[in-house]
Design a protein around this motif. Structure first.
Motif, mmCIF file in Angstrom:
data_model
loop_
_atom_site.group_PDB
_atom_site.id
_atom_site.type_symbol
_atom_site.label_atom_id
_atom_site.label_comp_id
_atom_site.label_asym_id
_atom_site.label_seq_id
_atom_site.Cartn_x
_atom_site.Cartn_y
_atom_site.Cartn_z
ATOM 1 N N ALA A 1 36.171 48.102 38.348
ATOM 2 C CA ALA A 1 35.920 47.049 39.379
ATOM 3 C C ALA A 1 37.167 46.973 40.367
ATOM 4 C CB ALA A 1 35.192 46.039 38.878
ATOM 5 N N THR A 2 37.115 46.784 41.699
ATOM 6 C CA THR A 2 38.170 46.282 42.468
ATOM 7 C C THR A 2 38.304 45.016 42.389
ATOM 8 O OG1 THR A 2 36.567 45.893 44.265
ATOM 9 C CG2 THR A 2 37.368 47.985 44.317
ATOM 10 N N VAL A 3 39.676 44.503 42.739
ATOM 11 C CA VAL A 3 39.843 42.993 42.680
ATOM 12 C C VAL A 3 39.015 42.279 43.639
ATOM 13 C CG1 VAL A 3 41.671 41.139 43.316
ATOM 14 C CG2 VAL A 3 42.263 43.481 42.555
ATOM 15 N N SER A 4 38.571 42.860 44.763
ATOM 16 C CA SER A 4 37.719 42.030 45.809
ATOM 17 C C SER A 4 36.317 41.828 45.084
ATOM 18 C CB SER A 4 37.557 42.523 47.130
ATOM 19 O OG SER A 4 36.795 43.857 46.865
ATOM 20 N N LEU B 1 42.459 41.488 37.597
ATOM 21 C CA LEU B 1 43.376 41.306 38.853
ATOM 22 C C LEU B 1 44.399 41.914 38.870
ATOM 23 C CD1 LEU B 1 42.866 37.283 38.873
ATOM 24 C CD2 LEU B 1 41.309 39.081 39.911
ATOM 25 N N ALA B 2 44.720 42.994 37.902
ATOM 26 C CA ALA B 2 45.757 43.844 38.247
ATOM 27 C C ALA B 2 45.578 45.215 38.561
ATOM 28 C CB ALA B 2 46.505 44.086 36.744
ATOM 29 N N VAL B 3 44.361 45.507 39.196
ATOM 30 C CA VAL B 3 44.011 46.646 39.730
ATOM 31 C C VAL B 3 44.933 46.994 41.098
ATOM 32 C CG1 VAL B 3 42.362 48.131 40.732
ATOM 33 C CG2 VAL B 3 41.716 46.528 38.719
ATOM 34 N N ALA C 1 44.583 47.930 33.632
ATOM 35 C CA ALA C 1 43.978 47.283 34.643
ATOM 36 C C ALA C 1 42.572 47.397 34.861
ATOM 37 C CB ALA C 1 44.987 47.742 35.865
ATOM 38 N N GLY C 2 41.895 46.504 35.208
ATOM 39 C CA GLY C 2 40.567 46.465 35.762
ATOM 40 C C GLY C 2 39.556 46.263 34.825
#
Length: 535
Positions: free
Chosen positions: A338-341, A386-388, A401-402
């Motif tokens: 997933a993206t951070v947003s 949140l590290a993406v 990440a992710g």
């Protein structure tokens, strides 16, 4: 010259005359000897193409095709570069950044796949006509409608993805000599086509086991009509780069003798699905269980069975870290997340995380059979939502990440590293219908709170007023990983703007990226085609 057909590839082989003395083939007359043969080889065989097992084939389940175009071009998910993994010549970054072009593989694959199925449908219609003496008179129109419904499904995706495409409804029409329809003409042609076949389609569920399992039925077409009317502002716009289009209140449909706006029409078609008995399952995850054929919510699915079908589901496999997959007894590719947003929309990192976050994702420490999954160095595997970043090369979280895809229950008895599973792939479901009603009401100046909060209540989440912003967020949280996000962002006028870590590309403010370029190979073959503006 006699026509012969490969026993295992009947429909495809009917495309041409083969050699005079084949030893392992049947004549066309043998293949279509009975009404059952005709149904199996001219109708049922087409459903082999709704799912797929090769790149670029099928509506979902496979990679580098329609699903990837609708997912990785949005703010929902990303396939970041992870050091030496997943750069793939810049493919995945080009989708996320909207720097794709007419030669981008998933774009070419999707065009070729959809038109391949359309050509096969046209040939099947020829065979149904040629051998109609085998079919009782009252069954001829329903079988033709079913094939036309599969073809309409392909045009539904072509309309969304490419905007301006050729309409081919006969095997006597050459793809290379067909004019390109404007978007509004394609929209109305498809709308009329669906309404023409609807009276001949069965009023039965498609998602449940039985004679119509996985087939085109009237409710499937109602859902498509609801989507078409909801997106009518976008899909009837011939010049999408001029910042002007008709408002939904001014796009009129005549339904059951009554004139309706686009929003009223959407609510009408959604109402047909409600009245037919579709409803929310009490538990969200029921729709994605290993055996999900009894779902009261799912409307159209790709049937999956590890021993009966070759359809594959590659998305869990593509997302999990390698050690995560190994703990499940499967291989994995350690890619999608997933993206951070997206995770922030769920409230991740706050005191109020949406309950669907834990139904759609695996994040933080990973457990399998109550055992903590470890990395090769002995440390725990911890996914970092949140590290993406689009390019994680050199990051300490390059491989971790992710938040990773969950949603579908893991079939621990699946074959081929989990690719051959028994969870049917969900294409259309009733939660989407409720959110369409809510959105159509709000766009029409009405109150859509009821439908929005029916979906939220099922997730055990607090009440929210139905504003367009809240509806867009709800669609992300409810429909994560289901292939609708690109279409939603376009309808909400967000797709061409900067979001997440994606900057708006030069000249994208004209919205040209809301449709994909016509593949270069298609234009080379058909000089009547012109490229979409901006490419």
């Amino acid at each position: 010259m006699r026509k012969y057909i490969f026993i295992t590839l009947a429909t495809l082989a009917l495309a041409s005359c083969l050699d005079e003395d084949p030893r392992d083939r049947l004549t066309e007359e043998d293949v279509f000897a009975t009404s059952t043969d005709l149904y199996l080889n001219a109708v049922a065989n087409l459903y082999n193409y709704i799912g797929g097992h090769e790149d670029g084939q099928g509506l979902q389940g496979t990679t580098r095709g329609i699903y990837d175009l609708n997912t990785f071009t949005s703010d929902e998910a990303i396939l970041p570069t992870r050091g030496g993994d997943w750069y793939d010549g810049g493919l995945w970054l080009s989708l996320y950044m909207h720097t794709f072009d007419a030669g981008t593989a998933p774009i070419e694959n999707s065009w070729n796949y959809l038109y391949k199925v359309i050509v096969l449908c046209n040939r099947s219609l020829d065979y149904l006509q040629k051998y109609n003496h085998l079919i009782p008179t009252d069954q001829q129109a329903p079988l033709q409608a079913e094939v036309r419904g599969i073809r309409a499904l392909c045009y539904f995706y072509l309309l969304d993805l490419f905007g301006r495409v050729p309409w081919i409804n006969s095997s006597g029409i050459s793809m290379n000599e067909t004019d390109q329809l404007s978007r509004h003409r394609l929209f109305w042609k498809l709308y009329d086509e669906v309404n023409e076949i609807l009276p001949h389609l069965p009023l039965v569920r498609s998602n449940m086991l039985g004679n119509y399992y996985g087939r085109i039925t009237a409710p499937v077409m109602w859902f498509i009509l609801a989507k078409m009317t909801l997106n009518a502002e976008i899909w009837t716009d011939d010049i999408w780069t001029d910042d002007q289009h008709l408002e939904g209140d001014n796009i009129l449909f005549t339904i059951a003798g009554e004139q309706m706006t686009a929003w009223e029409a959407c609510i009408y078609y959604c109402g047909l699905l409600t009245n037919f008995g579709y409803k929310l399952e009490p538990t969200y995850s029921t729709n994605f269980n290993t055996r999900n054929e009894s779902s009261l919510e799912n409307i159209f699915t790709i049937p999956m069975d590890k021993t009966l079908y070759t359809n594959q589901f590659k998305y869990l496999f593509r997302s999990r870290h390698n050690n995560h997959g190994a703990a499940l007894g499967m291989a994995s590719e350690n890619g999608t997340c997933a993206t951070v947003s997206a995770v922030r929309t769920y409230g991740y990192g706050t005191d109020c995380v949406d309950n669907r976050f834990y139904m759609n994702f695996i994040s933080d420490s990973v457990y399998v059979d109550d055992q903590l999954v470890l990395l090769d160095n002995g440390e725990p595997l911890v996914y970092k939502p949140l590290a993406v970043q689009p390019d994680l090369t050199g990051s300490p979280y390059e491989k971790t990440a992710g938040a990773r895809m969950f949603k579908y229950e893991t079939d621990r008895t699946a074959y081929n590293d989990g690719l051959l599973q028994s969870n049917d792939i969900v294409l259309f479901r009733y939660a989407d219908v409720l959110l369409m009603i809510s959105e159509a009401k709000v766009r029409a100046g009405q109150n859509g709170d009821k439908e929005l909060n029916m979906v939220r209540e099922r997730a055990l989440m607090d009440y929210r007023p139905a504003t367009l912003d809240n509806i867009l967020d709800e669609r992300l949280m409810e429909l994560q990983w289901e292939g609708w996000r690109r279409q939603d962002l376009i309808r909400f006028d967000r797709f061409h703007r900067a979001y997440d870590m994606r900057e708006q590309v030069p000249n994208e403010d004209d919205r040209h990226t809301i449709v994909f370029p016509i593949p270069g190979g298609a234009i080379d073959l058909n000089k009547r085609l012109s490229q979409n503006p901006g490419y």
